[in-house]
Scaffold this motif. Sequence first.
Motif, PDB file in Angstrom:
ATOM      1  N   THR A 514       6.121   3.188   0.995  1.00  0.00           N
ATOM      2  CA  THR A 514       7.397   3.571   0.378  1.00  0.00           C
ATOM      3  C   THR A 514       8.556   2.695   0.848  1.00  0.00           C
ATOM      4  O   THR A 514       9.331   2.181   0.037  1.00  0.00           O
ATOM      5  N   ASN A 515       8.663   2.508   2.178  1.00  0.00           N
ATOM      6  CA  ASN A 515       9.832   1.790   2.697  1.00  0.00           C
ATOM      7  C   ASN A 515       9.507   0.421   3.278  1.00  0.00           C
ATOM      8  O   ASN A 515      10.398  -0.284   3.730  1.00  0.00           O
ATOM      9  N   GLY A 516       8.198   0.032   3.369  1.00  0.00           N
ATOM     10  CA  GLY A 516       7.848  -1.297   3.848  1.00  0.00           C
ATOM     11  C   GLY A 516       7.893  -1.436   5.347  1.00  0.00           C
ATOM     12  O   GLY A 516       7.992  -2.573   5.847  1.00  0.00           O
ATOM     13  N   GLN A 517       7.775  -0.338   6.100  1.00  0.00           N
ATOM     14  CA  GLN A 517       7.804  -0.410   7.566  1.00  0.00           C
ATOM     15  C   GLN A 517       6.455  -0.919   8.064  1.00  0.00           C
ATOM     16  O   GLN A 517       5.396  -0.417   7.669  1.00  0.00           O
ATOM     17  N   ILE A 518       6.507  -1.905   8.981  1.00  0.00           N
ATOM     18  CA  ILE A 518       5.303  -2.526   9.514  1.00  0.00           C
ATOM     19  C   ILE A 518       5.027  -1.942  10.885  1.00  0.00           C
ATOM     20  O   ILE A 518       5.904  -1.957  11.772  1.00  0.00           O
ATOM     21  N   THR A 519       3.774  -1.411  11.091  1.00  0.00           N
ATOM     22  CA  THR A 519       3.341  -0.906  12.383  1.00  0.00           C
ATOM     23  C   THR A 519       2.020  -1.560  12.742  1.00  0.00           C
ATOM     24  O   THR A 519       1.310  -2.082  11.870  1.00  0.00           O
ATOM     25  N   THR A 520       1.685  -1.506  14.059  1.00  0.00           N
ATOM     26  CA  THR A 520       0.436  -2.126  14.509  1.00  0.00           C
ATOM     27  C   THR A 520      -0.710  -1.140  14.330  1.00  0.00           C
ATOM     28  O   THR A 520      -0.578   0.055  14.610  1.00  0.00           O
ATOM     29  N   ALA A 521      -1.854  -1.672  13.848  1.00  0.00           N
ATOM     30  CA  ALA A 521      -3.072  -0.871  13.720  1.00  0.00           C
ATOM     31  C   ALA A 521      -4.052  -1.193  14.821  1.00  0.00           C
ATOM     32  O   ALA A 521      -5.071  -0.496  14.966  1.00  0.00           O
ATOM     33  N   ALA A 522      -3.800  -2.211  15.606  1.00  0.00           N
ATOM     34  CA  ALA A 522      -4.647  -2.593  16.731  1.00  0.00           C
ATOM     35  C   ALA A 522      -3.787  -3.406  17.693  1.00  0.00           C
ATOM     36  O   ALA A 522      -2.629  -3.759  17.396  1.00  0.00           O
ATOM     37  N   VAL A 523      -4.381  -3.708  18.847  1.00  0.00           N
ATOM     38  CA  VAL A 523      -3.653  -4.481  19.856  1.00  0.00           C
ATOM     39  C   VAL A 523      -3.647  -5.944  19.444  1.00  0.00           C
ATOM     40  O   VAL A 523      -4.697  -6.516  19.119  1.00  0.00           O
ATOM     41  N   LEU A 524      -2.484  -6.552  19.421  1.00  0.00           N
ATOM     42  CA  LEU A 524      -2.330  -7.945  19.034  1.00  0.00           C
ATOM     43  C   LEU A 524      -2.663  -8.843  20.227  1.00  0.00           C
ATOM     44  O   LEU A 524      -2.071  -8.671  21.307  1.00  0.00           O
ATOM     45  N   ASP A 525      -3.602  -9.748  20.027  1.00  0.00           N
ATOM     46  CA  ASP A 525      -4.047 -10.617  21.112  1.00  0.00           C
ATOM     47  C   ASP A 525      -3.712 -12.061  20.746  1.00  0.00           C
ATOM     48  O   ASP A 525      -4.189 -12.583  19.737  1.00  0.00           O
ATOM     49  N   ARG A 526      -2.911 -12.680  21.582  1.00  0.00           N
ATOM     50  CA  ARG A 526      -2.521 -14.049  21.296  1.00  0.00           C
ATOM     51  C   ARG A 526      -3.695 -15.006  21.383  1.00  0.00           C
ATOM     52  O   ARG A 526      -3.711 -16.056  20.738  1.00  0.00           O
TER      53      ARG A 526
END
Length: 871
Positions: A514-526
């Motif tokens: 609806t509003n385009g909010q971005i959240t993490t679904a997993a841990v981001l690994d560089r």
Amino acid sequence: MLKRWWNGVAFLEVKFNNCAGNKGVRYETNSLDFKVRADGTMYAVHQVQMASKQLILMVTAWDPQTLGRWEAIVRFLVGEKLQHNGHKPKGRKSGPVDLAQQQSDTLLPWRQHQSAKGLRRQKRDWVIPPINVPENSRGPFPQQLVRIRSDKDKEIHIRYSITGVGADQPPMEVFSIDPVSGRMYVTRPMDREERASYHLRAHAVDMNGNKVENPIDLYIYVIDMNDNRPEFINQVYNGSVDEGSKPGTYVMTVTANDADDSTTANGMVRYRIVTQTPQSPSQNMFTINSETGDIVTVAAGLDREKVQQYMVIVQATDMEGNLNYGLSNTATAIITVTDVNDNPPEFTTSTYSGEVPENRVEVVVANLTVMDRDQPHSPNWNAIYRIISGDPSGHFTIRTDPVTNEGMVTVVKAVDYEMNRAFMLTVMVSNQAPLASGIQMSFQSTAGVTISVTDVNEAPYFPTNHKLIRLEEGVPTGTVLTTFSAVDPDRFMQQAVRYSKLSDPANWLNINATNGQITTAAVLDRESDYIKNNVYEATFLAADNGIPPASGTGTLQIYLIDINDNAPELLPKEAQICEKPNLNVINITAADADIDPNVGPFVFELPSVPSAVRKNWTITRLNGDYAQLSLRIMYLEAGVYDVPIIVTDSGNPPLYNTSIIKVKVCPCDENGDCTTIGAVAAAGLGTGAIIAILICIIILLTMVLLFVVWMKRREKERHTKQLLIDPEDDVRDNILKYDEEGGGEEDQDYDLSQLQQPETMDHVLNKAPGVRRVDERPIGAEPQYPIRPVIPHPGDIGDFINEGLRAADNDPTAPPYDSLLVFDYEGSGSTAGSVSSLNSSSSGDQDYDYLNDWGPRFKKLADMYGGGEED
């Protein structure tokens, strides 16, 4: 009779006129006795005495600047009596000599005079005046022209003759002379257009051929008659003139040539216009110069839009245009009125309208029609359109259709309905060529164009594309990163925008629909493989609910900041070293998946447990990334040792890792390299184990060698085995012996009951249709085989076999080829007849001679039954 001119006395004035005003013109004559001054007066250079009645001179005028030359013949008649009394002698110009007078006159060109002392002195020969002969004379021929004689003919007999072109040179025998009387004749009609003059020489000789007089020149001129019409160079002349030309404008020149003498009226041609078609707007639109043939306009009003072409008949007449006596001819002059831009283009209507969807380019929204009366598809007709006002941003252009000359209003820059709903354009049309002098633009050369813009469903767009955010790696699941929202440009439509993922390679992100909010679904690994240059990219889709729906894409870039989440790893994992300490050491380093400052300098150290590690080994630091591992004791038994090493990075907080490096300790040579035996020993094998391995290898090789020898021997025996029968003796009548022998009929368990014909057929007839045993006799009509001829021809045997084969193939009751075939037997109840009914006799009437034709295989039968006598 002698005639005399006084020295320096002028007796004639020569007049010459050229276009340059006679400036610098010089005169010459063909005589050394007479000259012409610069003012044109002719005079005698010295005192001259002439015995003839006529004087002929050639006067030449020439211009030293242009090198032009002009010639004229001047004839003078000498007066009968001339006295020098202080007055200037007078001369008069002679006219042409009359032919009748010439015929009645006798010329004495070789006259002689006697001096006062009685001595005879020959004077200069006379110049004979030209003889004029009219062309096309009707005769009768030969026609006498003149008589020539010498005054010596009273003393001796003289013979006269003439030579030159027309006498003894081609054309031959046009002129002749009586050798005795000296009368000269013309033998046929003359044609001036064929030859205008002749130059002959008259000769006088005695009876012995000796020259009596010097040869004298005779000039014969053919007098022209008007016997040729003027001839135009072309029968049709093409010219052009611009419309609206002023009177006196040059159009074209027509030329006619007359073969007659152009210096007489016979060859003087005059021109006039006979007719003009059409006679619009005036019957005399053109005039022609009677002498030069130049055609010019004489009236105004030439208009290509009314009359495009004129046809003018031009007449040329000789005799200076005298229609009563002259000859005439005609030619056609076609005058094309060429177009000038005297008609400005005009719109057919003052307003035009069109419609265009927003965001479309290269679309024709309106066609502008114009009218131009000038020459089609010419620069005077081709239209050029310009937008004067109403389009400051340059959204439109007007292109010209080369066929219809219409203006096509085309969109070259997309329009936005939300910015401009309509455009009011003012356009002007002109030609490629400028308007003719004095022609003004028309009010109808401008028009208005109204263009309406229609709204279409536009795709949502992300204002920031690509959007870049920065955060540390390792943020927990569910962390809100940013809001990646799109904008719908359709402000006048109430539409909702929905978001979804289009590309998320590692599946690390979620987006609120609806509003385009971005959240993490997993841990981001560089350190993941999905990271390129510390950046992770994901693409999202924004779609509206319009009809039809439209969507746009946006790319989110996440720059991951490194944290110290990876412990360093020791490198290398394996190494070897000599059993005695020397310069042979092991260089070690570490690898860390993190980046600066979470990597080196590294700290390398040996653990305290077990104690043997620090007892046997030691580490020397080289720099922040490298260290050296070496033996601490003087000797270490060969073998493989696991040496633990603790590696610590420089992160905050620092991370360490205990890594194992396998070190092979081996005996070394003098160069510090491990020997082969030492390397094996270092691998953990004793001397007994090594000897056992070598013995096994030798036994294996021996077995392989024996097997190869045995295979070669068997192959040799198979090739040396002889055949039982020579292939040359292998014919059909031979009996072949096979290796396999059966045990006789006693060993075969045959069921002979299958060969007996059943007494009844009930069990066969009661079977269901289509089901039968392959070893049973089929029930049905017997196949009909072709009747065999009584005495077959040798070539019929193959046909007989083929016919039997076809009959078997076409028999529906015959079993398949791979089935058990059932044969009838001769026994009780057999339907076959007894073979005992077949009798053989050599005394019958049957002829067996044909057996001789069957080849060598039937030779024995032929001898038994064929045509031999019984013993």
